[in-house]
Design a protein around this motif. Structure first.
Motif, PDB file in Angstrom:
ATOM      1  N   VAL B 715       0.967  -1.231   0.079  1.00 36.64           N
ATOM      2  CA  VAL B 715      -0.067   0.104   0.052  1.00 36.64           C
ATOM      3  C   VAL B 715       0.835   1.269  -0.045  1.00 36.64           C
ATOM      4  O   VAL B 715       0.608   2.049  -0.770  1.00 36.64           O
ATOM      5  N   PHE B 716       1.723   1.159   0.945  1.00 36.94           N
ATOM      6  CA  PHE B 716       2.614   2.321   1.188  1.00 36.94           C
ATOM      7  C   PHE B 716       3.751   2.562   0.071  1.00 36.94           C
ATOM      8  O   PHE B 716       4.157   3.518  -0.265  1.00 36.94           O
ATOM      9  N   GLY B 717       4.124   1.356  -0.404  1.00 37.38           N
ATOM     10  CA  GLY B 717       5.191   1.347  -1.464  1.00 37.38           C
ATOM     11  C   GLY B 717       4.523   1.761  -2.642  1.00 37.38           C
ATOM     12  O   GLY B 717       5.313   2.781  -3.413  1.00 37.38           O
ATOM     13  N   ALA B 718       3.273   1.486  -3.039  1.00 36.44           N
ATOM     14  CA  ALA B 718       2.741   1.777  -4.343  1.00 36.44           C
ATOM     15  C   ALA B 718       2.497   3.451  -4.234  1.00 36.44           C
ATOM     16  O   ALA B 718       2.649   4.045  -5.443  1.00 36.44           O
ATOM     17  N   GLU B 719       2.177   4.076  -3.060  1.00 41.35           N
ATOM     18  CA  GLU B 719       2.048   5.401  -2.937  1.00 41.35           C
ATOM     19  C   GLU B 719       3.302   6.016  -3.178  1.00 41.35           C
ATOM     20  O   GLU B 719       3.207   7.086  -4.082  1.00 41.35           O
ATOM     21  N   ALA B 720       4.374   5.739  -2.694  1.00 38.96           N
ATOM     22  CA  ALA B 720       5.812   6.216  -2.864  1.00 38.96           C
ATOM     23  C   ALA B 720       6.162   6.205  -4.288  1.00 38.96           C
ATOM     24  O   ALA B 720       6.642   7.203  -4.946  1.00 38.96           O
ATOM     25  N   VAL B 721       5.876   5.013  -4.845  1.00 37.86           N
ATOM     26  CA  VAL B 721       6.266   4.832  -6.433  1.00 37.86           C
ATOM     27  C   VAL B 721       5.532   5.846  -7.286  1.00 37.86           C
ATOM     28  O   VAL B 721       6.129   6.326  -8.245  1.00 37.86           O
ATOM     29  N   THR B 722       4.213   5.979  -6.851  1.00 36.18           N
ATOM     30  CA  THR B 722       3.368   6.704  -7.776  1.00 36.18           C
ATOM     31  C   THR B 722       3.791   8.350  -7.577  1.00 36.18           C
ATOM     32  O   THR B 722       4.096   8.613  -8.628  1.00 36.18           O
ATOM     33  N   LEU B 723       4.104   8.624  -6.511  1.00 32.25           N
ATOM     34  CA  LEU B 723       4.452   9.928  -6.200  1.00 32.25           C
ATOM     35  C   LEU B 723       5.849  10.237  -7.025  1.00 32.25           C
ATOM     36  O   LEU B 723       6.008  11.195  -7.778  1.00 32.25           O
TER      37      LEU B 723
END
Lengths: 268, 797
Positions: B715-723
C-alpha cells in the motif's frame, strides 16, 4: 433482504418459547475465554505478565457456542470492546487464554493472526472504517483479495452478491464519501461477510446510526446468524441487545450476568 | 507556565515520533543551507591564496638574460615598480615507464620571491638536486609524483638528471590547474634549473606595481623594454607581455565557471530546503485542524490559538536549526575542502562562514513559523462544525480527479492487488501535500537529468573538438639553451621519421584585443585542422602576401568582439600593433573557441622568424596508441639529434587528460546534485512517514481484515512509487529547462558553446535512479507500518 444461503451442516432446532435462563446451554464452544485478564498501560502483553495500568478485564470466563447470537452490554469502560478485541485477536490478554475456532490466539504471531482473522472473523466497527479510496464494491471485495480466495473475477461477483444482499447492489461504484452513514455500515457488513467467516463481531455497530437504521443493521446480523454464523456484538441499547439469543453483561471488567433469551440458532 | 504554553510544549512531547521526524526534516533543510557556505569558503581560500601569491601585475618573457644584481635592482626601482622577481623556466621531458613526459621546471626564489611566490603545501622547500611538485599536477595533467618520489629529467646536455620531490606547492602563475596547460610543473632553486638548461640567466621577469591600472602597466612595459634593450643591445622580449587586470588571477574563469555551477546548485538546495520546510509545517498544521476547531469551540481567539501553533513551530524550527546548523557546518567544510583540493588546488584549513551560520540559526525558527502561516490561516478560517465533521474523514472522492480515477476503471482490474490499488489512489489524498512531494521529486529528477545531460554535452564537445584535429602528435620547441624554431630542414628530417605519413608546420603565438588575450595559430591552406566555418572562407595562397593580414576568428572571439567577415581589427602582438582583416569565422571549440587563425607565413613573419615555426603536427600511419608512441619517440630523437630539442604531445593523451579533468569536475558537480536529490527525497520519506502515522488506524483496520505485512508494505510502497513516478515525469520538463539554462549560462559566462545532448537514455537512467532511491528511502516508513499492532492502532487518536 435475504443473504446467500450458507450450508453449515448444522441442523436447525425447532423454535422454542422465549425464556430467561441463567445458565448457558451446553454447546460446542467456538469462542472460549478462560480466566482472561487485560490491563492497558505499561507491561503486560503476550506472555501474560502483569502490567501497571488500567485493568480492563479481570478473570473473565466466557464460552460462546457455534451459531449463537450474543449481545455484550455494559456501561462505558466496562470492558465490552476489550472482549471483542480479544476474540478478534486485535489485542492480547495480559493473562488467561483465548481460543477461537479451535486456535489458541496467544500462540500466534501478529502476521499469523492477521491472516487467520481474514478468513475466520468478520468485524463491523462503530465508525464503519471503510477504505476511503476504494469504492463500495472494492471495499466489499477487500478481504477476499487480501486472503487470495478464489479467482479474482469470482471475488468481485461474491462481493457484489453480498452488496446486493444488504440492499446496495446498485451502489457498488460509489466511494464512501458518496454514501450515507447507513449505507456505509451496510458496506461494512458486506465486507465483514466477504470470506464467509464463521464468526461475525460488531463493536458498537449501530452506535453511529439512528434507531431505525440500527434495527435494520441488527436485522442483517440476525439473518446472518440464521445461516449459522456466530454473531457477537456490543451495544448500549437494551432493545437492540434483546434481539440476541444471549445477553452477557459486563461491569468493571467482569461478567456480571449471562442471560439466555432463546436457544442458539432459533429464529426470531 | 500558562496553559497555552503548556499545550504548545505537550503537543510536541506527546507525539514524539512526529516531533522528531519534523525536527529531523527541518534540520536537513537547514543543513542544506551549508551549500551556500561552500562558494563563500572557497572564495575566501582562493583570496588567501592570491594574497599569499603576490601575483604579478606585469610579466615579461625574454630570451635568456644574465642579469646582474645591480641590473635587477635597477629594474626594481623603475618608476611605478614595487618589486621584481626574475625566474627561469626550462621545458623538457621526464623519463617514465610509458615514454617521455613533457614537464616544465621553473626556477626562482620560490617562497621568498616578492612576485609570484611559491606557496608550500606539503613537505619542504627543495634543496640541491630537489624539486617541489605543483599541487595541481596530478589533477590537471595526470602526472603526479608523490613527495619522496623522483623524476628523471632530460638536461640540455642530453643527460638524464634525477631529482627528488621534496614536497608539493603552488605558484598561481604557473600551476597547470590555473593555466590550463597539460604540462606538469616542478619548482626548483634557480641554480638547479640553470644547471639543467645549461644557461646562466633568467628568461622571465615578474613585476608588481604601485599602480595596477592599464595605463601604468603600459608605462612600465615601455620602461622595462627600453631598459633591457639598452642593457643588452637588442630587444630580448620574446612574447607579448602578460598583464593582469586588478582583481584578476590565472584560472579565474575556470574557477568562476565552477562557482557559477555551485551557486546554481546552492540555489536549488535552498529551494529544496524551503520546499521541505513548507511541506513539513503544512502537514503539521493540517493534522491539528480538529484541535484548532475544538479550541475555537471553547472560545479561543485566533491570536491565542495561532500563538500555540506558532510557538510549537518556533520550537521545532529552533531545534531543527541547531541540529541543522551543526550538520551544515560539517557539510560545508567537507565539501569545500574536497573542492579546494580537487578543483582549484588551494590549501584549505577549517573555516566557518559566519554569516551562513547565523542565517541558518535564525532561518530555522523564522522559516518554520512563516511556513506554518498559510495552513494556520486556512485552519483558523474554517468553520468549526465543518472541521469537526471532517475529523478523521478523508476528502478522497470530493474532487473531479478522484471521481475520474475511480470511474475510469484504472486499477480496478482483477489483476491489480488491493495494496497497489489503495496505494496509488492514496497518492491523491491530501492533494496539496502530494503536489509538494511531486514538486520536490520533480526538482530532484530535473537536477539529475540536467547534470547528466550537461556531462554528455561536455564529453561530446571534447571529442568533437579533438576530432577536428587530424594529427596524432605534435612537437614544440624546447625552451632553454639550444632551443630552435623548426625550419624546412627540421620539417624534412621529422617527416622522414618511421611511422610518420605527413608533417605540418604550425606557429603559435598570443595576441591582445581590447585588453583581452587570445591564442593565435598560424596554419597552412591545407591543414590538419578540420575547420568548419560559419561565415566567410579559409586562407588561400593569396592571403600570405596581403598588406593587411587575413585572419579567421574562433567563435568565442567573434562573439566577444562582435566581429563579422570583412571587418578590420587592431590587434596587439609582441612586435607591436597589427591591423588584420577578418575573412572567416570558425565554429570549432579549440581553446574554448578563443583562437585567432593566421596564414602560417604571416604569423611566422609577425613573430619575427619568417620561414620557421615553433610547432609541427604529425599524422601517423597507424592510429594505435603504441604506434603513435613509437613514431613520437622516433621523431623526437631525430629532431634532437639534428639539433632541435623538442617537447612532444600526443593527441590521445591530451584528450584523455582534458576528459579526465572535465569529468572529475562534472562528477563532483553531479555528486553535489545527488546530495540535493537526496535532500528532496527526504521530503518523500517525510511524507510517507507522516502518512503512516496519520493512517495508523487504517493500517490497524487492514490488519483486522487480514492484510499481511507484505500487503501493508505494498500500500505505502505503491503510494511512494506513484508520487516518485509522477515527480520524475514532471522532472523531465524541469530538467530540460535547467539544462538549457546551464547551457546559456556557460555560453554567456564562459563563452563555451556546448552541443545539445538531451538523449532518452538519460531519462531512463534517471527513472531507474529515482525508482531505486525511492525504494531505498521508504524502507524505514514501511518497517514502521508493518509493526503497527491493530489493537494499538484502533485506539490511535
Amino acid at each position: 433482504m435475504k443473504l446467500l444461503a450458507r450450508s453449515t451442516g448444522r441442523a436447525r432446532t425447532a423454535p422454542a418459547s422465549r425464556r430467561t435462563d441463567q445458565t448457558p446451554e451446553p454447546t460446542s464452544a467456538i469462542i472460549e475465554l478462560a480466566q482472561v485478564e487485560k490491563v492497558y498501560g505499561t507491561g503486560g502483553g503476550r506472555r501474560g505478565g502483569k502490567g501497571i495500568g488500567f485493568p480492563a478485564l479481570s478473570g473473565v470466563d466466557l464460552a460462546i457456542g457455534a451459531g449463537e447470537m450474543v449481545a455484550i452490554t455494559g456501561p462505558s469502560g466496562s470492558g465490552k470492546s476489550t472482549i471483542i478485541n480479544l476474540i478478534a485477536g486485535i489485542d492480547r490478554p495480559t493473562a488467561g487464554t483465548v481460543t477461537v475456532n479451535g486456535r489458541r490466539l496467544d500462540q500466534m504471531t501478529e502476521e499469523q493472526l492477521a491472516i487467520w482473522r481474514g478468513r475466520t472473523i468478520g468485524i463491523v466497527f462503530q465508525f464503519f472504517q471503510l477504505m476511503p479510496t476504494l469504492t463500495a464494491a472494492e471495499n466489499a471485495t477487500l478481504p477476499l483479495d487480501l486472503a487470495g480466495v478464489g479467482p479474482a473475477r469470482e471475488r468481485r461477483a461474491v462481493a457484489e452478491r453480498h452488496l446486493a444482499a444488504v440492499g446496495l447492489g446498485d451502489r457498488g461504484g460509489r466511494l464512501p464519501l458518496e454514501l450515507s452513514g447507513g449505507e456505509q455500515q451496510r458496506v461494512a457488513i458486506a465486507r465483514a461477510m466477504a470470506c464467509a467467516p464463521p464468526i461475525l463481531l460488531g463493536d458498537e455497530p449501530t452506535g453511529n446510526l439512528d434507531t431505525g437504521l440500527a434495527r435494520q443493521m441488527l436485522g442483517l446480523f440476525k439473518n446472518l446468524n440464521e445461516t449459522g454464523t456466530t454473531v457477537v456484538y456490543v451495544t448500549h441499547d437494551p432493545a437492540l441487545a434483546s434481539l440476541a439469543s444471549r445477553i452477557v453483561s459486563v461491569r468493571d471488567g467482569q461478567i456480571v450476568n449471562d442471560t439466555r433469551t432463546r436457544r442458539a440458532g432459533d429464529g426470531s | 507556565m500558562s496553559t497555552l504554553n503548556r499545550k504548545a510544549w505537550r503537543d510536541l512531547t506527546q507525539h514524539r515520533a512526529r516531533t522528531l521526524l519534523t525536527m529531523f526534516t527541518l534540520s536537513i533543510a537547514i543543513a542544506s543551507l551549508g551549500f551556500v557556505a561552500v562558494p563563500v569558503l572557497l572564495n575566501a581560500a582562493m583570496n588567501r591564496q592570491i594574497a599569499a601569491s603576490h601575483l604579478y601585475d606585469v610579466g615579461i618573457s625574454t630570451s635568456t638574460l644574465d642579469l646582474s644584481p645591480a641590473q635587477l635592482d635597477a629594474l626594481g626601482h623603475l618608476p611605478g615598480v614595487v618589486a621584481v622577481s626574475p625566474a627561469v623556466g626550462y621545458a623538457t621531458t621526464a623519463a617514465t615507464a610509458s615514454g617521455p613526459q613533457d614537464v616544465e621546471v621553473a626556477g626562482g626564489a620560490l617562497a621568498s620571491a616578492p612576485v609570484n611566490t611559491v606557496a608550500l603545501f606539503t613537505g619542504r622547500m627543495p634543496g640541491r638536486g630537489e624539486v617541489l611538485a605543483d599541487a595541481g599536477n596530478a589533477r590537471a595533467t595526470g602526472f603526479g609524483v608523490p613527495t619522496g618520489g623522483t623524476i628523471s629529467v632530460r638536461a640540455a646536455s642530453g643527460k638524464l638528471v634525477r631529482l627528488r620531490v621534496s614536497g608539493t606547492g603552488l605558484n598561481l602563475y604557473a600551476t597547470p590547474g590555473a593555466t590550463g596547460s597539460g604540462t606538469p610543473v616542478f619548482y626548483a632553486p634557480t641554480a638547479t634549473v640553470q644547471a639543467l638548461s645549461g644557461d646562466h640567466g633568467y628568461n622571465y621577469l615578474g613585476f608588481r606595481l604601485s599602480d595596477d591600472s592599464t595605463a601604468a602597466q603600459a608605462r612600465v612595459i615601455t620602461e622595462v623594454h627600453a631598459y633591457l634593450t639598452a642593457q643588452t643591445g637588442s630587444d630580448p622580449v620574446t612574447a607579448l607581455p602578460a598583464v593582469r587586470a586588478p582583481g584578476q588571477w590565472p584560472g579565474q574563469s575556470g574557477f568562476s565557471h565552477i562557482m557559477a555551477l555551485l551557486y546554481v546548485i546552492t540555489i536549488l538546495a535552498f529551494c529544496s530546503a524551503l520546499f521541505l520546510i513548507s511541506a513539513t509545517m503544512n502537514t503539521l498544521i493540517a493534522e491539528q485542524a480538529s484541535e484548532i476547531a475544538i479550541l475555537k469551540a471553547l472560545g479561543g481567539r485566533r491570536r491565542q490559538i495561532g500563538g500555540i501553533t506558532l510557538r510549537s513551530a518556533a520550537i521545532l524550527g529552533a531545534g531543527g536549526a541547531i541540529l541543522g546548523t551543526i550538520a551544515g557546518i560539517a557539510i560545508a567544510f567537507l565539501l569545500a575542502s574536497y573542492f579546494a583540493v580537487k578543483l582549484i588546488d588551494v590549501s584549505f584549513g577549517f573555516g566557518v562562514a559566519t554569516a551562513v551560520v547565523v542565517a541558518s540559526l535564525l532561518l530555522g525558527p523564522v522559516l518554520a513559523v512563516a511556513a506554518s502561516l498559510p495552513a494556520l490561516r486556512r485552519a483558523l478560517r474554517r468553520p468549526v462544525a465543518e472541521t469537526l465533521a471532517d475529523a478523521g474523514a478523508s476528502d478522497y472522492g470530493s474532487s473531479r480527479l478522484d471521481g475520474l480515477v475511480v470511474r475510469s476503471g484504472l486499477l480496478s482490474g482483477a489483476r491489480v492487488s488491493p495494496g497497489t490499488r489503495m496505494g496509488v489512489r492514496n497518492a491523491l489524498r491530501q492533494k496539496r501535500r502530494s503536489a509538494a512531494t511531486v514538486a520536490q521529486v520533480a526538482v530532484a529528477a530535473g537536477l539529475a537529468i540536467s547534470f547528466l545531460a550537461l556531462g554528455q554535452s561536455v564529453t561530446a564537445v571534447i571529442s568533437q573538438t579533438v576530432s577536428l584535429l587530424h594529427f596524432s602528435f605534435s612537437t614544440g620547441e624546447a625552451s632553454g639553451r639550444g632551443a630552435r624554431s623548426f625550419t624546412s630542414q627540421a620539417l624534412a628530417i621529422a617527416a622522414r621519421a618511421p611511422g610518420v605519413t605527413r608533417a605540418e608546420p604550425i606557429e603559435t603565438s598570443s595576441v591582445q584585443y581590447n585588453g583581452q588575450d587570445y591564442v593565435a595559430w598560424g596554419l597552412g591552406t591545407r591543414t590538419f585542422y578540420d575547420y568548419r566555418l560559419s561565415a566567410g572562407r579559409w586562407f588561400t595562397a593569396a592571403d600570405t602576401g596581403t598588406a593587411v593580414p587575413s585572419v579567421v576568428l574562433g567563435p568565442a572571439v567573434a562573439r566577444i568582439i562582435g566581429a563579422r567577415v570583412g571587418q578590420t581589427l587592431s590587434l596587439t602582438m609582441a612586435a607591436g600593433p597589427v591591423r588584420v582583416h577578418v575573412i572567416g569565422i570558425d565554429t570549432g571549440q579549440l581553446n574554448a573557441g578563443g583562437t585567432i587563425y593566421f596564414a602560417l607565413p604571416v604569423l611566422e613573419r609577425l613573430d619575427g622568424e619568417p620561414g620557421a615555426s615553433d610547432s609541427i603536427w604529425f599524422a601517423t600511419a597507424s592510429s594505435a596508441h603504441a604506434a603513435i608512441d613509437r613514431a613520437t619517440t622516433a621523431t623526437a630523437n631525430r629532431l634532437t639529434a639534428a639539433g632541435y630539442p623538442v617537447s612532444t604531445t600526443e593527441i590521445y593523451v591530451r584528450e584523455a587528460t582534458i576528459t579526465a579533468a572535465d569529468t572529475s569536475i562534472l562528477t563532483i558537480v553531479q555528486i553535489l546534485g545527488l546530495v540535493v536529490v537526496a535532500i528532496m527525497l527526504i521530503g518523500l520519506v517525510s511524507r510517507l512517514t507522516m502518512g503512516v502515522i496519520e493512517r495508523t488506524r487504517e493500517v490497524g483496520i487492514l490488519r483486522c481484515l487480514g492484510a499481511s505485512a507484505r500487503q501493508i508494505r505494498r500500500v505505502f510502497g505503491a503510494e511512494a512509487v506513484t508520487l516518485a513516478a509522477v515527480g520524475w515525469a514532471f522532472g523531465i520538463g524541469v530538467g530540460w529547462l535547467l539544462y538549457e539554462g546551464l547551457l546559456m549560462l556557460l555560453l554567456h559566462n564562459a563563452d563555451l558553446s556546448l552541443p545539445q545532448e538531451f538523449s532518452p537514455v538519460i531519462l531512463l537512467i534517471t527513472a531507474a535512479g529515482v525508482l531505486v532511491l525511492t525504494l531505498i528511502v521508504i524502507r524505514g516508513p514501511l518497517r514502521r507500518a508493518v509493526r503497527i499492532r491493530p489493537g494499538t492502532a484502533l485506539r490511535y487518536q
